[in-house]
Write an enzyme that holds these catalytic residues in place. Structure first.
Site, mmCIF file in Angstrom:
data_model
loop_
_atom_site.group_PDB
_atom_site.id
_atom_site.type_symbol
_atom_site.label_atom_id
_atom_site.label_comp_id
_atom_site.label_asym_id
_atom_site.label_seq_id
_atom_site.Cartn_x
_atom_site.Cartn_y
_atom_site.Cartn_z
ATOM 1 N N ARG A 289 50.008 27.372 24.258
ATOM 2 C CA ARG A 289 50.051 28.079 25.266
ATOM 3 C C ARG A 289 48.648 28.063 25.738
ATOM 4 O O ARG A 289 48.533 29.141 26.857
ATOM 5 C CB ARG A 289 50.865 29.675 25.087
ATOM 6 N N LYS B 189 62.937 28.186 29.194
ATOM 7 C CA LYS B 189 62.972 26.861 27.608
ATOM 8 C C LYS B 189 63.294 27.265 27.006
ATOM 9 O O LYS B 189 63.877 26.156 25.660
ATOM 10 C CB LYS B 189 61.033 27.610 28.027
ATOM 11 N N ARG C 81 65.285 42.923 25.544
ATOM 12 C CA ARG C 81 64.249 42.651 24.213
ATOM 13 C C ARG C 81 63.325 43.354 25.266
ATOM 14 O O ARG C 81 62.621 44.135 25.816
ATOM 15 C CB ARG C 81 63.295 41.515 24.399
ATOM 16 N N ARG D 296 52.966 39.277 31.665
ATOM 17 C CA ARG D 296 53.230 37.841 30.959
ATOM 18 C C ARG D 296 53.358 36.568 31.382
ATOM 19 O O ARG D 296 52.819 36.125 31.558
ATOM 20 C CB ARG D 296 54.511 38.028 30.541
ATOM 21 N N ARG E 8 67.787 40.176 31.614
ATOM 22 C CA ARG E 8 68.152 39.001 30.158
ATOM 23 C C ARG E 8 68.872 39.827 29.280
ATOM 24 O O ARG E 8 68.720 41.347 29.084
ATOM 25 C CB ARG E 8 66.696 38.678 30.093
HETATM 26 P P1 AMP Z 1 58.632 33.676 24.043
HETATM 27 O O1 AMP Z 1 59.745 34.196 22.633
HETATM 28 O O2 AMP Z 1 57.944 32.531 23.581
HETATM 29 O O3 AMP Z 1 58.798 34.574 25.539
HETATM 30 O O4 AMP Z 1 56.954 35.115 23.067
HETATM 31 C C1 AMP Z 1 56.793 35.752 23.021
HETATM 32 C C2 AMP Z 1 55.808 37.055 22.527
HETATM 33 O O5 AMP Z 1 56.037 36.373 21.459
HETATM 34 C C3 AMP Z 1 54.775 36.335 24.268
HETATM 35 O O6 AMP Z 1 54.678 36.882 25.617
HETATM 36 C C4 AMP Z 1 53.545 36.449 23.303
HETATM 37 O O7 AMP Z 1 53.747 37.624 23.286
HETATM 38 C C5 AMP Z 1 54.086 35.972 21.080
HETATM 39 N N1 AMP Z 1 54.179 34.286 21.767
HETATM 40 C C6 AMP Z 1 54.651 33.265 21.802
HETATM 41 N N2 AMP Z 1 54.342 32.395 21.977
HETATM 42 C C7 AMP Z 1 52.982 32.044 21.457
HETATM 43 C C8 AMP Z 1 52.058 31.508 21.824
HETATM 44 N N3 AMP Z 1 52.631 30.109 21.313
HETATM 45 N N4 AMP Z 1 50.675 31.775 21.837
HETATM 46 C C9 AMP Z 1 50.381 33.146 21.919
HETATM 47 N N5 AMP Z 1 51.093 33.763 21.957
HETATM 48 C C10 AMP Z 1 53.025 33.492 21.102
#
Ligand code: AMP
Length: 221
Positions: free
Chosen positions: A88, A13, A159, A170, A127
């Site tokens: 989400r 993504k 990360r 996740r 990653r």
């Molecule tokens: P990502 O970088 O998109 O994988 O997001 C990393 C983490 O940020 C996720 O596992 C969530 O804990 C939090 N996060 C990011 N976007 C959202 C969202 N739209 N709603 C809730 N938590 C989010």
């Protein structure tokens, strides 16, 4: 032009939405990046979000919707944007609809990058990230010099939520809370499915082809 990039964690993504945003010349908005920026800068939002992110669970809707709203109200979003990692939850999806309806806008397209569960875990465990946003995989997509970003020479890091254990949490959050959004968008006829297993460059071409096809059909761009 409002494009939503959907898919499991590590489905590509982030990488693909940066490319689409550059091609469409609109901002790339990642709620994950906004949270990570806040964590790195020790803000109150960061302190709150970190409690959830480190465990692999979703940050509560109230906070997430607030930061997203603040971002899309900025002037650079007038012409549209690419959303990466939002919505989400069904609640976030409905809030986004309301925000867009208020300013007479709507989602043009939702791109669903599909990858298997095994692939998600394999990708997450290998990653490596750069501060500039570029993502690598130690086996399948390594940088030219180990540990160093090809683009900006930055030092790569892992990360904190990219461990196998957190990855499983996740993935579970994705299936339970995020996947139902796909059904809503499918009903609207705005979903395009893309095979996310192919090499990054091929996925980017597949995504772009679909965007061009869609634009021709709907007369935008
Ligand atoms: P990502 O970088 O998109 O994988 O997001 C990393 C983490 O940020 C996720 O596992 C969530 O804990 C939090 N996060 C990011 N976007 C959202 C969202 N739209 N709603 C809730 N938590 C989010």
């Amino acid at each position: 032009m409002i494009v939503i990039m959907l898919g499991a964690p590590a489905s590509g993504k982030g990488t693909q939405s940066v490319i689409v945003a550059q091609r469409l010349k609109v901002p790339h908005i990642s709620t994950g990046d906004i949270f990570r920026w806040n964590i790195a800068n020790n803000t109150a939002v960061g302190e709150e979000a970190k409690k959830y992110i480190d465990k692999g669970i979703l940050v509560p809707d109230e906070l997430t919707i607030r930061i997203l709203k603040e971002r899309i109200e900025k002037e650079d979003c007038e012409r549209g944007f690419v959303l990466d990692g939002f919505p989400r939850t069904i609640n976030q999806q409905q809030s986004l609809d309301r925000m867009l309806t208020e300013c007479n806008k709507s989602i043009n397209m939702a791109i669903n990058l599909s990858v298997t569960d095994d692939e998600v875990i394999r990708r997450i465990s290998g990653r490596r990230m750069c501060k500039c946003g570029k993502a690598y995989h130690i086996v399948t997509y390594p940088p030219k010099t180990p540990g160093i970003c090809d683009l900006c020479n930055g030092e790569l890091y892992t990360r904190k939520d990219d461990t196998v254990e957190v990855a499983n949490t996740r993935l579970e959050a994705y299936k339970l809370q995020t996947e139902p959004i796909l059904a809503v968008y499918r009903e609207r006829g705005i979903v395009v499915d893309i095979d996310g297993h192919k090499p990054q460059e091929q996925v980017a071409e597949d995504v772009w082809k679909e965007i061009l096809k869609y634009s021709e059909k709907h007369g935008w761009m």
